[in-house]
Motif scaffolding. Structure first.
Motif, short mmCIF file in Angstrom:
data_model
loop_
_atom_site.label_atom_id
_atom_site.label_comp_id
_atom_site.label_asym_id
_atom_site.label_seq_id
_atom_site.Cartn_x
_atom_site.Cartn_y
_atom_site.Cartn_z
N VAL A 170 0.69 -1.16 0.06
CA VAL A 170 -0.09 -0.12 0.01
C VAL A 170 0.96 1.27 -0.06
O VAL A 170 1.81 1.18 0.82
N THR A 171 0.64 2.15 -1.14
CA THR A 171 1.48 3.30 -0.99
C THR A 171 0.51 4.64 -0.77
O THR A 171 -0.67 4.46 -1.03
N GLY A 172 1.32 5.60 -0.31
CA GLY A 172 0.41 6.97 -0.40
C GLY A 172 0.58 7.74 -1.50
O GLY A 172 0.85 7.16 -2.58
N LEU A 173 0.59 8.99 -1.78
CA LEU A 173 0.42 9.80 -2.87
C LEU A 173 2.05 10.51 -3.05
O LEU A 173 2.19 11.56 -3.74
N ARG A 174 2.79 10.07 -2.12
CA ARG A 174 4.15 10.76 -2.34
C ARG A 174 4.78 10.14 -3.40
O ARG A 174 4.43 9.29 -4.11
N ARG A 175 5.88 11.07 -3.84
CA ARG A 175 6.57 10.78 -5.02
C ARG A 175 7.40 9.36 -4.81
O ARG A 175 7.88 9.27 -3.91
N ALA A 176 7.40 8.86 -5.91
CA ALA A 176 8.20 7.25 -5.70
C ALA A 176 9.56 7.30 -5.66
O ALA A 176 10.04 8.33 -6.56
N PRO A 177 10.37 6.48 -5.22
CA PRO A 177 11.87 6.48 -5.21
C PRO A 177 12.17 6.43 -6.85
O PRO A 177 11.74 5.72 -7.76
N ALA A 178 13.28 7.05 -7.11
CA ALA A 178 13.87 7.09 -8.47
C ALA A 178 14.20 5.78 -9.04
O ALA A 178 14.49 5.08 -8.09
N GLY A 179 13.61 5.22 -10.03
CA GLY A 179 13.80 4.04 -10.66
C GLY A 179 13.05 3.01 -10.51
O GLY A 179 13.20 1.72 -10.87
N LEU A 180 11.77 3.24 -9.64
CA LEU A 180 10.88 2.30 -9.42
C LEU A 180 10.13 1.74 -10.50
O LEU A 180 9.54 2.40 -11.27
N CYS A 239 1.93 0.94 -12.16
CA CYS A 239 1.27 1.39 -10.89
C CYS A 239 2.43 1.05 -9.92
O CYS A 239 2.93 0.11 -9.72
N VAL A 240 2.58 2.29 -9.15
CA VAL A 240 3.79 2.18 -8.19
C VAL A 240 3.44 1.29 -6.96
O VAL A 240 4.43 0.60 -6.66
N CYS A 241 2.27 1.07 -6.75
CA CYS A 241 2.18 0.00 -5.52
C CYS A 241 2.46 -1.45 -6.16
O CYS A 241 2.78 -2.27 -5.32
N VAL A 242 1.90 -1.83 -7.31
CA VAL A 242 2.54 -2.87 -7.78
C VAL A 242 3.81 -3.21 -8.01
O VAL A 242 4.64 -4.14 -7.65
N ALA A 243 4.57 -2.07 -8.55
CA ALA A 243 6.05 -2.14 -8.76
C ALA A 243 6.67 -2.46 -7.24
O ALA A 243 7.55 -2.97 -7.37
N ALA A 244 6.36 -1.55 -6.36
CA ALA A 244 6.88 -1.66 -5.09
C ALA A 244 6.75 -3.26 -4.52
O ALA A 244 7.56 -3.94 -4.14
N ALA A 245 5.40 -3.73 -4.98
CA ALA A 245 5.24 -5.24 -4.28
C ALA A 245 5.90 -6.28 -5.08
O ALA A 245 6.50 -7.06 -4.67
N SER A 246 6.45 -5.79 -6.53
CA SER A 246 7.00 -6.61 -7.28
C SER A 246 8.64 -6.67 -6.75
O SER A 246 9.16 -7.67 -6.81
N VAL A 247 9.06 -5.49 -6.37
CA VAL A 247 10.64 -5.39 -5.99
C VAL A 247 10.81 -6.23 -4.57
O VAL A 247 11.53 -7.16 -4.47
N ARG A 302 -8.98 -5.54 -9.46
CA ARG A 302 -8.53 -4.96 -10.84
C ARG A 302 -7.33 -5.65 -11.58
O ARG A 302 -6.23 -5.29 -10.75
N THR A 303 -7.39 -6.00 -12.39
CA THR A 303 -6.09 -6.47 -13.12
C THR A 303 -5.58 -5.53 -14.04
O THR A 303 -6.42 -5.14 -14.96
N VAL A 304 -4.30 -5.43 -14.04
CA VAL A 304 -3.75 -4.65 -14.81
C VAL A 304 -2.30 -5.37 -15.55
O VAL A 304 -1.38 -5.61 -14.94
N ILE A 305 -2.52 -5.51 -16.92
CA ILE A 305 -1.50 -6.04 -17.54
C ILE A 305 -0.16 -4.81 -17.50
O ILE A 305 -0.25 -3.68 -17.41
N LYS A 306 0.87 -5.51 -16.93
CA LYS A 306 2.10 -4.67 -16.78
C LYS A 306 2.14 -3.70 -15.83
O LYS A 306 2.55 -2.45 -15.76
N GLY A 307 1.18 -4.01 -14.86
CA GLY A 307 0.89 -3.23 -13.84
C GLY A 307 2.33 -3.00 -13.00
O GLY A 307 2.24 -1.80 -12.42
N ASP A 308 3.15 -3.72 -13.09
CA ASP A 308 4.38 -3.43 -12.25
C ASP A 308 4.98 -2.44 -12.84
O ASP A 308 6.48 -1.91 -12.54
N GLN A 309 4.77 -1.87 -14.16
CA GLN A 309 5.39 -1.07 -14.63
C GLN A 309 4.48 0.54 -14.73
O GLN A 309 5.13 1.55 -15.12
#
Length: 208
Positions: A23-33, A120-128, A111-118
Motif C-alpha cells: 500500500v502506497t500513499g501519494l508521495r513521489r515514488a523512489p527514483a527508478g521504481l 502502478c507504483v504500488c504494484v511495482a513496489a510489491a514486485s521488487v 482490478r487486473t492490470v497488464i504490466k501493472g508493475d510498470q
C-alpha cells in the motif's frame, strides 16, 4: 485504500511462490521504481529497503512447494495472496493485481492490470519487495543444498540446477508435480499429479 499485489516464483522448479501486497500513499515514488524484472539484482537489492520504508504498509505471503503440488499454481497463488493481504494492518478496499488473470477473486475487489508493475507504483513496489525477499529465502535454503546453486538461480531453471537434479534428484524444496521431472529418467517415478476424487475435489497422486 488500494493494495498492489505481485507474485514471484510461479515458474520456478523449487521453493515457494511468494506474493507481496503493498500500500502506497501519494508521495513521489523512489527514483527508478519499476518492474523488478527490469532492474539489475544490485539495483533491486538497493531499492528494496528504501521501498520498505517508503510504502505505507506491505506484507508477504507464501505457498510452499508442497502446497503448489497439492493445490495447483492458481490456487497456490490465491493462498499466498490472501495470506499477504490478511497480514496488512488494514484490509484494503480494492486490489490491483499484476497481469490479466484474476487468481484472487471474491470477496476481494480486484482490478487486473497488464504490466501493472510498470504502470502502478504500488504494484511495482510489491514486485521488487517480493523478488528480493524470495531471492533471499532461496539463498538461505541453498546453504543446505549447495549443488543446486539456489543463491544464483532462486530455484528457477538453469544449467547448474538441471545438472544437479539429474545427478542428485529433487530436494524437499522441489515441486514434484512440475513437468521437468518427465525429462529426468532416473527421477521420473517421483512425479506427482493432481487427480479428481469421487467427490470432485483434487488430491495428490504419486507417479509410480
Amino acid at each position: 485504500m488500494v493494495a498492489g499485489v505481485d507474485e514471484v516464483g510461479r515458474g520456478a522448479w523449487a521453493g515457494p511462490v511468494t506474493v507481496c501486497a503493498a500500500v502506497t500513499g501519494l508521495r513521489r515514488a523512489p527514483a527508478g521504481l519499476t518492474d523488478s524484472k527490469l532492474l539489475t539484482p544490485r539495483r533491486r537489492a538497493e531499492l528494496a529497503p528504501v521501498l520498505e520504508g517508503w510504502v505505507t504498509a506491505y506484507a508477504l505471503g507464501h505457498a510452499s512447494p508442497l502446497e503448489c503440488d497439492q493445490l495447483g499454481m492458481t490456487a497456490a497463488l490465491r493462498l499466498a495472496a490472501v495470506r499477504a493481504l490478511e497480514e496488512l494492518p488494514v484490509r484494503p478496499d480494492a486490489v490491483i493485481l499484476d497481469g490479466k488473470h484474476d487468481y484472487l477473486g471474491g470477496p476481494w475487489r480486484v482490478r487486473t492490470v497488464i504490466k501493472g508493475d510498470q504502470s502502478c507504483v504500488c504494484v511495482a513496489a510489491a514486485s521488487v519487495i517480493a523478488k528480493v525477499r524470495r531471492d533471499g529465502m532461496m539463498a538461505e535454503l541453498g546453504q543446505d543444498h549447495p549443488p543446486f546453486a539456489f543463491e544464483a538461480n532462486a530455484g528457477y531453471p538453469s544449467p547448474v540446477h538441471r545438472e544437479a537434479l539429474e545427478r542428485l534428484g529433487p530436494t524437499p524444496q522441489h515441486r514434484l508435480s512440475w513437468a521437468y521431472l518427465d525429462d529426468l529418467p532416473s527421477w521420473r517415478h517421483l512425479r506427482t499429479t493432481r487427480v479428481q476424487d469421487d467427490g470432485g475435489a483434487e488430491q495428490l497422486s504419486l507417479g509410480f
